[in-house]
Design an enzyme around this catalytic site. Structure first.
Site, PDB file in Angstrom:
ATOM      1  CG  HIS A  68      -1.746   1.171   1.445  1.00 38.10           C
ATOM      2  ND1 HIS A  68      -3.114   1.160   1.355  1.00 38.10           N
ATOM      3  CD2 HIS A  68      -1.421   2.458   1.781  1.00 38.10           C
ATOM      4  CE1 HIS A  68      -3.585   2.373   1.609  1.00 38.10           C
ATOM      5  NE2 HIS A  68      -2.574   3.165   1.883  1.00 38.10           N
ATOM      6  CD  GLU A  69       1.882   3.760   3.611  1.00 36.77           C
ATOM      7  OE1 GLU A  69       2.348   4.809   3.099  1.00 36.77           O
ATOM      8  OE2 GLU A  69       0.764   3.711   4.146  1.00 36.77           O
TER       9      GLU A  69
END
Length: 390
Positions: A68-69
């Site tokens: 996600h990051e």
């Protein structure tokens, strides 16, 4: 906030760090899955199997958080924004951008990339559970768990609670409509504060209903979001003060200097304890050799201070992080935070002309606030401050 993080990897030129709080949430999550969720849903496994599946699921969950990051970071890098590191911590993860996005569209793309990735992961793991779950019950349990949690993460991150991704999407929309980054930030931060209060209130009533851990956790998340939203609003005020200043404007030109042979005990007694200095410059005949900080001295046993010369404990000049005199003050402040420094030397044409310290910047901010001078007359469309982003 992320001081003391441990670098564990480097991907695509980005340092991957874990904060000590990450180990706490990893242990708690592993225990909750191994002793709670999986035994309640799947019967007949041995204790070792429950724990093996629980720990594996916990690690894989944080791997998806990292993805996600990374989505945020890679979109940012493609748009030309440096991303020095990603930190995993108790609430998930954060991508640290070296500067703010330069347009509303840029911010929207960076913010939306994370939740979009979580939804893709949820879809892929959910489909895999349907297709492969019949082959192995433990694999099915892990895949369904990852699908459910990533779907929830995607939904939660799209809520308009700044600095969640949804709050940043909200800011990008407000920025596009108003043409003002500052106004958009104030709007998003205000909504974020309300969202934090709302989560804390809901958590309180859940706690009163007898669900102690759930209530406390929700209140804790609300408290964190409230503080983060207020922090973003404070950063905006800070940028208003510093955006028109350079390192030369906020530096000390009368920085303290010592000769290389002066014992550490004398440095501590005369300069650090006596004058409240956190660092001194070590020079010889006008030539700067290095900088001696409180951190440098702490590395030397106290019993050796009377016999250890400053030059032996200092950070040599070639390893000292410096800034040019024309560097914007907001860039200097970001560097101090990024590198966890208390001071940074200022150079002009290769010669040291001053020292910028956190204390000098804070004094300047307090003076500006007392004079009501923390809001510039012109509200620029493009943000000037390089601050961490999510």
């Amino acid at each position: 906030m992320f001081g003391g993080s441990l670098r564990v990897a480097r991907l695509f030129g980005i340092d991957i760090e874990v904060h000590p709080s990450w180990f706490l949430i990893l242990a708690f999550l592993s225990y909750s899955l191994s002793e709670g969720l999986f035994p309640a849903r799947y019967e007949g496994w041995g204790t070792g199997t429950y724990w093996a599946v629980g720990v594996t699921a916990a690690f894989l969950l944080f791997f998806t958080v990292l993805l996600h990051e990374l989505a945020h970071a890679l979109v940012a890098k493609r748009r030309g924004l440096p991303v020095p590191r990603i930190t995993l911590f108790i609430f998930g993860g954060v991508s640290h951008l070296a500067r703010q996005p330069s347009s509303a569209g840029e911010e929207f793309q960076i913010a939306a990339a994370g939740p979009a990735t979580s939804f893709v992961i949820a879809a892929v793991t959910g489909l895999a559970a349907l297709l492969l779950g019949s082959l192995n019950e433990q694999l099915e349990a892990i895949l369904y768990y990852l699908a459910a949690v990533n779907a929830l993460l995607g939904v939660f991150n799209m809520l308009p609670g700044f600095p969640l991704d949804g709050g940043r999407v909200l800011r990008s929309i407000a920025w596009k409509r108003s043409g003002s980054f500052r106004k958009a930030t104030r709007t998003a931060a205000g909504v974020g504060e309300l969202f934090g209060y709302m989560l804390m209130t809901i958590g309180f009533f859940i706690l009163l209903g007898g669900f102690l851990l759930d209530g406390l956790w929700l209140m804790f998340i609300g408290w964190f979001l409230l503080g983060a939203a207020r922090g973003e609003a404070s950063n905006l005020q800070l940028e208003g003060v510093l955006r028109r200043l350079t390192a030369r404007d906020v530096m000390r030109a009368d920085f303290p200097t010592v000769v290389p042979g002066l014992p550490l005990q004398a440095v501590v007694d005369e300069y650090m304890v006596g004058q409240g200095e956190r660092a001194v410059i070590v020079e010889n005949g006008g030539v700067v050799l290095g900088i001696l900080t409180v951190t440098d001295i702490r590395r030397v046993p106290r019993s050796e201070w009377p016999y250890t010369p400053a030059q032996a404990a200092m950070t040599p000049r070639e390893r000292v992080i410096t800034v040019d005199a024309a560097t914007p003050a907001v860039d200097v402040l970001a560097l101090l935070g990024e590198k966890a420094l208390n001071q940074v030397p200022v150079l002009e044409n290769g010669r040291m002309v001053g020292l910028v310290t956190r204390r000098e910047i804070l004094d300047r901010l307090q003076l500006a606030e007392s004079l009501g001078a923390n809001t510039p007359a012109i509200d620029e469309e493009r943000p000037a401050a390089p601050t961490p982003g999510a």
